[in-house]
Design a protein around this motif. Structure first.
Motif, PDB file in Angstrom:
ATOM      1  N   ASP A  35      30.348  28.797  43.164  1.00 33.20           N
ATOM      2  CA  ASP A  35      31.409  29.383  43.987  1.00 33.20           C
ATOM      3  C   ASP A  35      32.505  29.992  43.126  1.00 33.20           C
ATOM      4  O   ASP A  35      33.096  31.023  43.492  1.00 33.20           O
ATOM      5  CB  ASP A  35      31.987  28.328  44.926  1.00 33.20           C
ATOM      6  N   THR A  38      31.297  33.367  42.203  1.00 36.59           N
ATOM      7  CA  THR A  38      31.323  34.289  43.343  1.00 36.59           C
ATOM      8  C   THR A  38      32.725  34.845  43.562  1.00 36.59           C
ATOM      9  O   THR A  38      32.907  36.064  43.748  1.00 36.59           O
ATOM     10  CB  THR A  38      30.834  33.571  44.615  1.00 36.59           C
ATOM     11  N   HIS A  39      33.737  33.968  43.537  1.00 35.93           N
ATOM     12  CA  HIS A  39      35.122  34.419  43.731  1.00 35.93           C
ATOM     13  C   HIS A  39      35.547  35.349  42.599  1.00 35.93           C
ATOM     14  O   HIS A  39      36.196  36.383  42.837  1.00 35.93           O
ATOM     15  CB  HIS A  39      36.065  33.225  43.807  1.00 35.93           C
ATOM     16  N   THR A  42      33.963  38.782  42.835  1.00 37.99           N
ATOM     17  CA  THR A  42      34.575  39.574  43.904  1.00 37.99           C
ATOM     18  C   THR A  42      35.934  40.116  43.485  1.00 37.99           C
ATOM     19  O   THR A  42      36.190  41.326  43.558  1.00 37.99           O
ATOM     20  CB  THR A  42      34.718  38.726  45.179  1.00 37.99           C
ATOM     21  N   LEU A  43      36.810  39.235  43.049  1.00 35.79           N
ATOM     22  CA  LEU A  43      38.172  39.638  42.730  1.00 35.79           C
ATOM     23  C   LEU A  43      38.252  40.579  41.532  1.00 35.79           C
ATOM     24  O   LEU A  43      39.176  41.397  41.431  1.00 35.79           O
ATOM     25  CB  LEU A  43      39.029  38.393  42.468  1.00 35.79           C
ATOM     26  N   TYR A  64      41.736  38.889  50.967  1.00 33.26           N
ATOM     27  CA  TYR A  64      40.611  38.048  50.555  1.00 33.26           C
ATOM     28  C   TYR A  64      41.060  36.601  50.356  1.00 33.26           C
ATOM     29  O   TYR A  64      40.397  35.661  50.831  1.00 33.26           O
ATOM     30  CB  TYR A  64      40.013  38.583  49.255  1.00 33.26           C
ATOM     31  N   ILE A  65      42.163  36.395  49.667  1.00 29.27           N
ATOM     32  CA  ILE A  65      42.632  35.025  49.407  1.00 29.27           C
ATOM     33  C   ILE A  65      42.982  34.328  50.717  1.00 29.27           C
ATOM     34  O   ILE A  65      42.623  33.164  50.946  1.00 29.27           O
ATOM     35  CB  ILE A  65      43.844  35.040  48.455  1.00 29.27           C
ATOM     36  N   GLU A  68      39.780  33.339  52.509  1.00 34.70           N
ATOM     37  CA  GLU A  68      39.084  32.205  51.911  1.00 34.70           C
ATOM     38  C   GLU A  68      39.815  30.890  52.182  1.00 34.70           C
ATOM     39  O   GLU A  68      39.183  29.865  52.452  1.00 34.70           O
ATOM     40  CB  GLU A  68      38.908  32.425  50.408  1.00 34.70           C
ATOM     41  N   TRP A 327      47.524  36.085  41.181  1.00 37.94           N
ATOM     42  CA  TRP A 327      46.407  36.917  41.614  1.00 37.94           C
ATOM     43  C   TRP A 327      46.431  38.299  40.984  1.00 37.94           C
ATOM     44  O   TRP A 327      45.432  39.027  41.003  1.00 37.94           O
ATOM     45  CB  TRP A 327      46.366  37.058  43.139  1.00 37.94           C
ATOM     46  N   ALA A 356      40.212  31.583  41.722  1.00 41.81           N
ATOM     47  CA  ALA A 356      38.979  30.906  42.125  1.00 41.81           C
ATOM     48  C   ALA A 356      39.128  29.396  42.003  1.00 41.81           C
ATOM     49  O   ALA A 356      38.625  28.640  42.851  1.00 41.81           O
ATOM     50  CB  ALA A 356      37.817  31.398  41.267  1.00 41.81           C
ATOM     51  N   MET A 359      40.736  27.887  44.986  1.00 44.00           N
ATOM     52  CA  MET A 359      39.787  27.704  46.094  1.00 44.00           C
ATOM     53  C   MET A 359      38.971  26.421  45.922  1.00 44.00           C
ATOM     54  O   MET A 359      38.746  25.673  46.892  1.00 44.00           O
ATOM     55  CB  MET A 359      38.825  28.889  46.171  1.00 44.00           C
TER      56      MET A 359
END
Length: 556
Positions: A35, A38-39, A42-43, A64-65, A68, A327, A356, A359
């Protein structure tokens, strides 16, 4: 590396911990390298355009944040019911001109190859004309060390040339090392940060401050300065000028500074040596400089993203543990060659990886059968790369009282190169959080060590600084040494390679060969530390910390 194997986690180490400290396996196992990847992928993708504040990249990133956090079952963190805290800023993209005249000869320098300069003052056009050039050594006033590079010299309206970092004073007992009694020896103090150098220049009324870049003490090449210099600059929105910077703050490339000094009849190396003495006095270069800066200015409503897990204790739920990670990154520089992918500052490790990690921490807390006693805030901050602005704004305009905020755990970059035998505590020595971190590191079969690269001044370069200034005890860790089953020089190789080639460059992109086993271990460690605090342990500042006075004021 066989000597490191005994450090591996053992059941005995875990059983030795008190019951409160044993986080459920389900929560720890919720942290997933898959995971994380994945984050980050994406970012750090082209779609997010380098995540610069005030751009379409910010809009996508914030959405996005928020999405999630919502998927994970967290609540909006703003008491007004929203997921964001507005951070009003002023953005200014500079087009500067800089020349100096010495001995009747005028020399124009090229932006951004020879220098970078900008202005955070409110006017769109800023001029500094016929400003006297003065070399002020390291530009430091530090009464606790008996150090004053100014000696009462009036520098109002002048342009100050300064050396990077703290004065590097040799140890009289071992000249190969730095004197530990002066500016913390090897470790950088706040006096060595570029932000301090601009602040002291502004305080003393200087018109401009130009820091002389040197790659080794800076720990990054000129390309890093260049990339930041051509980008849009930000400051918190205010009326009037920026109190923390002169009209023109900037950097000058080393060879150009040497040439300037040579034109004035001085040798750079000789002046640098003089600057290592308490007796140093400012040196006039008997010349003047002219700056003309055209700013493309705009107001930007940027955002911190804030999510919350409400505490389960009726009283303690009104107290907070904050996990933070920025971010933002540097956006796009369309002047760079090589096509779109080579123009986007992807910011994968810096700091899509930290977001990430937020998350994954949230997943771990949600995997608990019962929420911790204190509330947990997750804050993804804006504009860290522009001067810690999102964290600074939160500290000045907290959504929840700072006197009820018991700790901040900040994440800026996650270890992507495998497991390590130790965790480095960048904030070591400042608060009682050290003991909590050491306990859980030991349970993982690891050691807690001080910052192995204290000369970088990492404490002063990330968001936890703003929380510390507000008196909130902080934790910031790194895992960049003693990699398991790797050669002794492996840590230096991977870290140096990153800072030399990828840090603040478009090449800080997603990679399929990363090993986040160590990153997962670090996130689990930060989860356990935060959980113990969230269950009722209240950290305190150590007596010798420079932030203790702010901590005392916070709880009054």
């Amino acid at each position: 590396m066989s000597s490191l194997r005994p450090l591996l986690l053992s059941a005995l180490a875990l059983s030795a911990l008190p019951a409160l400290a044993q986080a459920p396996a389900k929560a720890l196992n919720a942290v997933s390298s898959k995971d994380l990847l994945t984050h980050i992928q994406t970012l750090a993708s082209d779609e997010f355009e380098g995540r610069a504040p005030g751009t379409a990249g910010e809009t996508r990133t914030v959405a996005y944040i928020q999405q999630e956090f919502k998927k994970l079952g967290l609540k909006p963190g703003n008491p007004d019911g929203s997921w964001v805290q507005a951070v009003p800023m002023r953005g200014q993209k500079p087009a500067p001109n800089f020349s100096y005249t010495i001995g009747g000869q005028k020399v124009a320098l090229n932006f951004p190859d020879d220098y970078v300069a900008h202005s955070t003052s409110q006017p769109s056009t800023v001029d500094v004309k016929h400003s006297d050039i003065v070399f002020v050594g390291y530009g430091v006033q530090a009464p606790e060390y008996g150090w004053d590079d100014y000696k009462g010299v009036d520098v109002r309206g002048k342009t100050l040339l300064m050396l990077i970092n703290d004065p590097a004073i040799p140890d009289p007992n071992n000249p190969a090392e730095l004197d530990p009694t002066m500016f913390k020896g090897k470790a950088m103090t706040y006096y060595g940060r570029w932000t301090y150098k601009y602040e002291i220049g502004a305080k003393l009324g200087a018109a401009a401050v130009m820091i002389i870049h040197e790659t080794k003490p800076a720990a990054y090449p000129w390309d890093v300065v260049r990339s930041g210099g051509v980008a849009e600059h930000f400051s918190l929105l205010r009326s009037g000028d920026d109190p923390d910077a002169p009209a023109v703050p900037g950097w000058i490339q080393l060879d150009k500074a040497k040439a300037m000094m040579q034109a004035a009849g001085y040798d750079f190396d000789a002046l640098k040596k003089q600057a290592l003495s308490k007796e140093f006095r400012p040196v006039s270069l008997n010349g003047t400089v002219d700056f003309h800066i055209e700013n493309i200015a705009r107001n930007v409503d940027s955002r911190n993203v804030v999510a919350k897990i409400e505490g389960s204790d009726p009283k303690l739920k009104n107290e907070y543990v904050i996990y933070s990670a920025h971010w933002d990154h540097l956006g796009i520089d369309e002047k760079l060659p090589g096509g779109r992918d080579k123009q986007i500052y992807h910011g994968a490790l810096d700091n899509a990886s930290g977001v990430a990690a937020l998350m994954e921490l949230a997943k771990a807390y949600k995997a608990l059968s019962k929420a911790p006693k204190r509330s947990i805030l997750f804050i993804a901050t804006t504009a860290e790369e522009k001067g810690l602005l999102g964290a600074r704004y939160y500290a000045a305009h907290p959504l929840y009282p700072l006197k009820n905020t018991v700790a901040n755990i900040n994440i800026d970059g996650i270890n992507a190169w495998g497991k390590t035998a130790q965790i480095e505590n960048v904030t070591s020595g400042h608060s009682s959080i050290d003991g909590i971190l050491e306990k859980y590191a030991k349970a993982q079969g690891r050691l807690m060590e001080k910052d192995t690269r204290s000369e970088l001044g990492s404490f002063y370069r990330a968001d936890q600084l703003e929380f510390a200034r507000a008196g909130v005890p902080v934790l910031y860790t790194k895992a960049r040494s003693r990699y398991l089953d790797k050669p002794e020089n492996y840590a230096r190789e991977v870290v140096d390679n990153y800072f030399t080639h990828d840090y603040h460059q478009p090449s800080d992109g997603f990679r399929h060969d990363w090993d986040f086993s160590g990153g997962v271990q670090d996130i689990q460690l930060l989860f356990q530390v935060g959980l113990e605090i969230a269950q009722g342990v209240t950290p305190s500042w150590n007596a010798g910390s420079e932030f203790k006075a702010a901590g005392d004021r916070r709880v009054q």
